[in-house]
Scaffold this active site. Structure first.
Site, PDB file in Angstrom:
ATOM      1  CD  GLU A  20      -3.095  -0.845   0.225  1.00  0.00           C
ATOM      2  OE1 GLU A  20      -3.910  -1.758   0.020  1.00  0.00           O
ATOM      3  OE2 GLU A  20      -3.166   0.256  -0.361  1.00  0.00           O
TER       4      GLU A  20
ATOM      5  NE  ARG B  42      -3.776   3.112  -0.260  1.00  0.00           N
ATOM      6  CZ  ARG B  42      -4.975   3.135   0.317  1.00  0.00           C
ATOM      7  NH1 ARG B  42      -5.490   4.280   0.710  1.00  0.00           N
ATOM      8  NH2 ARG B  42      -5.656   2.018   0.528  1.00  0.00           N
TER       9      ARG B  42
ATOM     10  CG  ASP C 273      -6.062  -7.509  -7.664  1.00  0.00           C
ATOM     11  OD1 ASP C 273      -4.938  -7.534  -7.154  1.00  0.00           O
ATOM     12  OD2 ASP C 273      -7.066  -7.093  -7.060  1.00  0.00           O
TER      13      ASP C 273
ATOM     14  CD  GLU D 261     -11.251  -1.472  -7.945  1.00  0.00           C
ATOM     15  OE1 GLU D 261     -10.266  -1.137  -7.253  1.00  0.00           O
ATOM     16  OE2 GLU D 261     -12.439  -1.342  -7.568  1.00  0.00           O
TER      17      GLU D 261
END
Length: 643
Positions: free
Chosen positions: A268, A272, A401, A535
């Site tokens: 993360e 980010r 993913d 998404e």
């Protein structure tokens, strides 16, 4: 993954346990400050007494072996009778005539010690006259000086590198007044989200828009790192909100500090923070963003100190100690986490000339290439100690993913020269299409999840990014199958739109099933929420760029209106707990990815294609645009500092 105890996260994400945060006291209660000073005085007096007494001892030749700044020296006596320089004995030279000077020197030292001691006593008396608050303020001032010195050391200049050709940063204005009006509405939503964060959550990671206060989750540890500021910067920039951008830059320059005792998610923080800082640097040219990105990257490197080089999921920014999520299969690392570092780390090596970042991610790739894959599929779990797969669970949604996304984007970012990455992507997509992609009885194409030899006919909102991925990877696919993959992307986009259209709020649920008569609908209560995820809109945007089919703008506008109607509150935007309810409860969280991704993709959907053209920019999994690097064979030859 979808139980209430697990907080679904942004982009290509995985669940994070709400482990809470710990706090550290600003002072210890065991001793008051005045007591500390008294102890310090006693200790100082004792040391001074002992040191002084050394010089008051009776004179002896052995003391002359210490150099006290006197002219007395030890010289060897040479035994000339043997014809050589045998060191027979030591003679004290000048012993008689220097004895008087020696006593004078001792007196001088005694006087100096006495004066220093008296000065220390006076200073201590002055300290004790001050209030506790004054003493604490002095201590804080000294601490701040130390911090500033450390920052100066960390802010050493980076080598100059040629910036890639940056195209399409300040363009995209649509000629159609209706499209322009829609784009302006999305910009107004961004300003509403930012202004409320600025007022109620500034410096916190995220915002609670109803409670009107800061919010954070365990992925950021226990520190306030301003995640929303870093995540939103590039969106502010491309929307022309330059005053807001400068506010964020000023906060980052003065307050963003990674020297904190805080355990964070490597994944993360990479997508980010490092992604956001690098994008802000490329768009604005402001060095502070590059410097901060490199500082943070250095703090993440200890996570790779495992027997296999597969990084831990979490790392303490101060101690460098890493560990994995407690819920992960057999202590494993997560495919979507250690497989979603490549874009940012290659750019770090490009900008610094330091190959360490590039080598870390290439090592991961080489290890994965050597491993057997059941049915050609990559399981979601890999043990960083043993190098073996954990539970055989494969998903193109959460946990898997963005690994597949970054294989494709590594190829695109290399100006389509990294053929190794392209081959890995093509192999993986062929296995996914063979084992995971199915058509429902109602004709909807969906991507299921493989669990221990069984296909679960359920698709997550996170998986909906794959429609855009298939379209993005269509050009350059094997066997002239570009048309096939563009069509597959369109089918996934349609299925995900149906998951929105079949709800009361016209917003998509977290997960939806394809069992029996139930299609594209959430069945379990804990799968009915919408947390401002991007998404589906991301896939609409990619499909619009590649087809210009007007339905994608129509679907995007439907989603914009639904978000503005059902998620907007006076203090920002909030997720909702049930998209099938006409009066849903709010979750009271304005996610940082709402500003980084959801609003950015909507804005791009209603902009011209010359804003961040896909031939020149590749978006990381948090929608942070990074420029294509025109390098050869995945090396970093474009950086003269690296040659």
């Amino acid at each position: 993954m979808t139980t209430p105890a697990l907080l679904p996260l942004s982009g290509r994400r995985l669940p994070a346990l709400n482990l809470g945060t710990s706090s550290f006291p600003h002072h210890r209660a065991t001793l008051r400050l005045s007591e500390k000073f008294i102890l310090l005085l006693i200790l100082s007096a004792f040391i001074t007494l002992c040191f002084g007494a050394f010089f008051f001892l009776p004179d002896s030749s052995k003391h002359k072996r210490f150099d006290l700044g006197l002219e007395d020296v030890l010289i060897p006596h040479v035994d000339t009778s043997k014809g050589d320089k045998t060191l027979g004995s030591f003679l004290i030279h000048g012993q008689g005539h220097d004895e008087h000077r020696h006593r004078e020197e001792e007196e001088r030292l005694r006087n100096k010690i006495r004066a220093d001691h008296e000065k220390a006593l006076e200073e201590a008396k002055e300290k004790l006259k001050k209030s506790r608050d004054e003493i604490q303020a002095e201590i804080q001032t000294e601490k701040n000086k130390v911090v500033q010195e450390l920052k100066k050391k960390e802010s050493k200049p980076l080598p100059p590198v040629p910036l890639p050709n940056l195209i399409g940063i300040n363009s995209g204005e649509p000629a159609d007044p209706d499209v322009r009006e829609k784009r302006d509405k999305i910009k107004e939503m961004m300003k509403h989200a930012w202004d409320n964060y600025r007022q109620y959550g500034w410096g916190h990671n995220e915002l609670k828009p109803i409670a009107r206060k800061g919010h954070s989750t365990n992925i950021f540890g226990n520190s306030q790192m301003g995640a929303t500021i870093v995540d939103a910067l590039d969106t502010l920039y491309i929307m022309g909100l330059h005053d807001e951008f400068r506010e964020g830059q000023e906060w980052i320059d003065k307050n963003l500090d990674f020297s904190v005792n805080s355990e964070v998610s490597v994944f993360e923080v990479n997508i980010r923070f490092i992604g956001g800082l690098l994008a802000a640097y490329y768009l604005s040219g402001q060095e502070v963003f590059k410097i901060k990105a490199v500082q943070l990257a250095g703090k993440l490197l200890p996570a790779f100190n495992t027997p296999t080089g597969i990084p831990w999921a979490m790392v303490n920014l101060k101690s460098g100690v890493g560990r994995n999520w407690g819920w992960a299969s057999a202590g494993s690392s997560i495919l979507a986490e250690f497989g979603t570092l490549h874009m940012e780390f290659v750019h770090l090596s490009y900008l610094t000339g330091d190959p360490v970042y590039y080598n870390k991610v290439m090592h991961i790739r080489k290890l994965l290439q050597k491993m057997d894959r059941p049915n050609g599929l990559y399981p979601n779990y890999l043990n960083p100690r043993t190098g073996r797969w954990g539970q055989h669970h494969t998903s193109v949604g959460g946990l898997g993913d963005s690994f597949y996304e970054y294989l494709l984007k590594a190829w695109l970012m290399s100006d389509k020269t990294d053929m190794e990455a392209r081959k890995m992507y093509d192999d993986a997509i062929e296995a996914i299409e063979k084992h995971l992609i199915r058509k429902s009885n109602g004709g909807l194409t969906f991507i299921g999840e493989w669990k221990n030899g069984h296909l679960e006919r359920k698709m997550g909102h996170l998986t909906c990014f794959a429609g855009g991925m298939f379209a993005l990877g269509a050009d350059g696919s094997r066997d002239d199958k570009a048309g096939h993959y563009l069509q597959l992307g369109a089918e996934i986009a349609h299925t995900c739109h149906e998951s929105y259209d079949r709800t009361t709020l016209k917003l998509g649920p977290e997960a939806f099933k394809f069992d029996g008569g139930v299609e594209a609908v959430a069945v379990r209560q804990n799968e009915k929420y919408y947390i401002l995820r991007p998404e589906v809109i991301e896939t609409y945007w990619y499909m619009w760029r590649f087809t210009h089919d007007p339905k994608y703008r129509q679907w995007g506008w439907e989603a914009t209106q639904a978000i503005d109607k059902y998620c907007r509150v006076s203090g920002g935007f909030s997720g909702v707990k049930d998209v099938y309810s006409s009066s849903p409860a709010y979750d009271d969280v304005q996610q940082s990815f709402f500003l980084a991704e959801t609003l950015k993709y909507l804005y791009l959907l209603f902009s011209n294609d010359d804003l961040l053209p896909l031939d020149n920019w590749v978006f990381n999994t948090e929608a942070h645009p990074l420029p294509v690097l025109h390098l050869a064979n995945t090396t970093l030859s474009g950086n003269p500092a690296y040659r």
